[in-house]
Design an enzyme around this catalytic site. Structure first.
Site, short mmCIF file in Angstrom:
data_model
loop_
_atom_site.label_atom_id
_atom_site.label_comp_id
_atom_site.label_asym_id
_atom_site.label_seq_id
_atom_site.Cartn_x
_atom_site.Cartn_y
_atom_site.Cartn_z
N ASP A 180 0.89 -1.16 0.00
CA ASP A 180 0.00 0.00 0.00
C ASP A 180 0.93 1.21 0.00
O ASP A 180 1.56 1.51 1.02
CB ASP A 180 -0.91 0.01 1.23
CG ASP A 180 -1.91 1.16 1.17
OD1 ASP A 180 -1.55 2.23 0.64
OD2 ASP A 180 -3.05 0.99 1.63
N HIS A 181 1.00 1.88 -1.13
CA HIS A 181 2.06 2.90 -1.27
C HIS A 181 1.85 4.09 -0.35
O HIS A 181 2.77 4.88 -0.16
CB HIS A 181 2.22 3.33 -2.73
CG HIS A 181 1.06 4.13 -3.24
ND1 HIS A 181 -0.04 3.55 -3.78
CD2 HIS A 181 0.84 5.45 -3.27
CE1 HIS A 181 -0.90 4.48 -4.13
NE2 HIS A 181 -0.39 5.65 -3.82
N HIS A 243 -5.95 2.76 1.66
CA HIS A 243 -5.14 3.89 2.13
C HIS A 243 -5.67 4.51 3.42
O HIS A 243 -4.93 4.73 4.37
CB HIS A 243 -5.11 4.99 1.07
CG HIS A 243 -4.56 4.56 -0.25
ND1 HIS A 243 -3.54 3.65 -0.37
CD2 HIS A 243 -4.89 4.93 -1.51
CE1 HIS A 243 -3.26 3.50 -1.65
NE2 HIS A 243 -4.07 4.25 -2.36
N1 LIG Z 1 -3.11 4.01 -10.70
C1 LIG Z 1 -2.63 4.31 -9.50
O1 LIG Z 1 -2.20 5.44 -9.23
C2 LIG Z 1 -2.58 3.26 -8.44
C3 LIG Z 1 -2.03 3.58 -7.21
C4 LIG Z 1 -1.90 2.59 -6.23
C5 LIG Z 1 -2.34 1.32 -6.49
N2 LIG Z 1 -2.90 1.01 -7.68
C6 LIG Z 1 -3.34 -0.37 -7.90
O2 LIG Z 1 -2.60 -0.92 -8.98
C7 LIG Z 1 -3.40 -1.87 -9.71
C8 LIG Z 1 -3.45 -1.43 -11.16
O3 LIG Z 1 -4.08 -0.17 -11.21
P1 LIG Z 1 -4.06 0.75 -12.50
O4 LIG Z 1 -4.54 2.08 -12.07
O5 LIG Z 1 -2.75 0.67 -13.20
O6 LIG Z 1 -5.20 0.05 -13.38
P2 LIG Z 1 -5.33 0.10 -14.97
O7 LIG Z 1 -4.95 1.44 -15.49
O8 LIG Z 1 -6.68 -0.45 -15.28
O9 LIG Z 1 -4.20 -0.89 -15.47
C9 LIG Z 1 -4.26 -2.28 -15.29
C10 LIG Z 1 -3.42 -2.91 -16.35
O10 LIG Z 1 -3.49 -4.32 -16.20
C11 LIG Z 1 -3.77 -4.89 -17.47
N3 LIG Z 1 -4.40 -6.17 -17.21
C12 LIG Z 1 -5.69 -6.45 -16.94
N4 LIG Z 1 -5.84 -7.77 -16.73
C13 LIG Z 1 -4.60 -8.32 -16.86
C14 LIG Z 1 -4.09 -9.63 -16.75
N5 LIG Z 1 -4.90 -10.66 -16.47
N6 LIG Z 1 -2.76 -9.83 -16.93
C15 LIG Z 1 -1.94 -8.80 -17.23
N7 LIG Z 1 -2.38 -7.52 -17.34
C16 LIG Z 1 -3.69 -7.30 -17.16
C17 LIG Z 1 -4.62 -3.87 -18.16
O11 LIG Z 1 -4.63 -4.07 -19.56
P3 LIG Z 1 -5.77 -3.28 -20.43
O12 LIG Z 1 -5.46 -1.81 -20.31
O13 LIG Z 1 -5.57 -3.78 -21.81
O14 LIG Z 1 -7.10 -3.66 -19.83
C18 LIG Z 1 -3.89 -2.60 -17.78
O15 LIG Z 1 -2.74 -2.41 -18.58
C19 LIG Z 1 -4.76 -1.87 -9.03
O16 LIG Z 1 -4.81 -2.94 -8.13
C20 LIG Z 1 -4.79 -0.52 -8.29
O17 LIG Z 1 -5.61 -0.54 -7.14
C21 LIG Z 1 -3.03 1.95 -8.66
#
Ligand SMILES: NC(=O)c1ccc[n+]([C@@H]2O[C@H](COP(=O)([O-])OP(=O)(O)OC[C@H]3O[C@@H](n4cnc5c(N)ncnc54)[C@H](OP(=O)(O)O)[C@@H]3O)[C@@H](O)[C@H]2O)c1
Length: 334
Positions: A180-181, A243
């Site tokens: 959890d960053h 968070h």
């Molecule tokens: N974004 C942030 O600032 C942030 C901060 C802290 C934590 N997180 C956590 O990090 C995780 C990802 O968040 P995100 O914001 O990056 O979401 P996101 O923008 O929806 O990105 C998820 C990525 O995973 C890919 N994906 C989906 N299913 C997959 C699979 N089975 N195998 C490999 N890749 C797959 C998606 O591909 P497609 O685009 O083609 O669907 C997309 O590239 C979540 O659990 C989120 O809670 C995010």
């Protein structure tokens, strides 16, 4: 390149397998962070294998990474640093399967020499985590590895328990890092110093002197391209039970008996006991002026996100009616 003191950085060369490599977190934080470490010389022996649903090749992934750095890396990007980092990137689409992923990791390890370690980072939505874990198991990439699981861990208690059990079928507990960053943020870490290393406040940090605690997260970021993620996850899972509850734990916990992971976790968990069970339906969207009966309340407060993009609540790809909880969150303890 900066001179890194001996003993700093990983002891062994690392192969990072980055699932969700084309997603928001990867572009906004992970790739810029890895680039920063790489250009500072902290991870001289490191190769990064991106895995995602997108049908890219390695050149396409390098272009994606370069434009992510252009957008999110806050410093100048010297050409030589980019060239070195770019050469460490490879891409395997998820559709290529376990054998292709294993072959890419083998190639990366051969280029780095012996004694490599593997770091699997699951930057994917919660419902994709288990398929990535299974893929790693099928590819035989568990040995010499650690795995980073992003929050939220599952989508509810039952799915979190199931995810944990399935995860343990493939990885041992010592290999798993649930991240959890927010816990790495300075203001969050400062709470502990402020509470436990401060003779002025430590004696009065209790219910006799504190009327209520309010934890605000006034985000200004819009949904961007994350409406799909929010449709599945929502702000409550994305922000509150992750968070905000970590911050709550820092606010409410007793001093840990030692600064080891298990005692810290236990003392954080104990801090939740007086909060009791929260019923989401009763807690969300309470008007700010309403006095809450619960010991703990959560509300979405429009004013908290002054300057926040209007796209927070709907986007072209979010159907009308699928109103998302995307507003800035506030946690009120009374
Ligand atoms: N974004 C942030 O600032 C942030 C901060 C802290 C934590 N997180 C956590 O990090 C995780 C990802 O968040 P995100 O914001 O990056 O979401 P996101 O923008 O929806 O990105 C998820 C990525 O995973 C890919 N994906 C989906 N299913 C997959 C699979 N089975 N195998 C490999 N890749 C797959 C998606 O591909 P497609 O685009 O083609 O669907 C997309 O590239 C979540 O659990 C989120 O809670 C995010």
């Amino acid at each position: 390149m900066a001179k890194i003191p001996p003993g700093v950085g990983p002891r062994f060369p690392q192969v990072v397998v980055l699932f969700g490599a084309t997603g928001d977190l990867a572009k906004r934080k992970l790739l810029p962070g890895l680039f920063h470490l790489s250009s500072a010389g902290f991870i001289p022996g490191c190769r990064i294998i991106g895995v995602s649903l997108d049908d890219l090749d390695t050149d396409g992934f390098r272009q994606t990474a370069r434009s992510a750095l252009g957008e999110f890396f806050s410093r100048k990007i010297p050409d030589a640093d980019w060239e070195a980092f770019s050469a460490s990137l490879e891409y395997v689409p998820l559709s290529a399967g376990a054998d292709a992923l294993k072959a890419a990791v083998d190639r990366a390890e051969q280029s780095l020499g012996s004694e490599c370690r593997r770091l699997h980072y699951l930057s994917v939505p919660p419902n994709a985590a288990l398929s990535a874990v299974r893929l790693l198991g099928a590819a035989g990439l568990v040995e010499r590895s650690r795995i980073v699981m992003e929050k939220p861990f599952g989508t509810d208690l039952a799915s979190a328990v199931t995810l944990n059990a399935k995860l343990h079928e493939v990885f041992a507990e010592e290999q798993i890092y649930r991240i959890d960053h927010f816990l790495g943020k300075e203001p969050a870490q400062n709470i502990l110093a402020f509470r436990f290393a401060n003779g002025l406040f430590e004696p009065i940090w209790n219910r006799n002197f504190i009327d209520h605690v309010q934890i605000d997260v006034p985000e200004t970021l819009g949904l961007g391209k994350r409406s799909g993620f929010y449709e599945q996850t929502g702000a409550y899972r994305d922000m509150v039970v992750t968070h905000l509850f970590q911050i709550l734990a820092f606010m409410a916990m007793e001093p840990p008996t030692s600064l080891e992971p298990v005692p810290i976790s236990e003392d954080k968990n104990n801090g939740f006991t007086p909060v009791g069970r929260l019923e989401l339906g009763k807690l969300l969207h309470q008007p700010p002026e309403r006095k809450m009966n619960q010991q703990c309340g959560i509300r979405v407060r429009e004013s908290a996100g002054a300057g926040c993009e209007p796209s927070r609540r709907s986007t072209a790809s979010t159907p009308f009616g699928a109103l998302l909880e995307t507003g800035p969150a506030a946690l009120n303890l009374v």
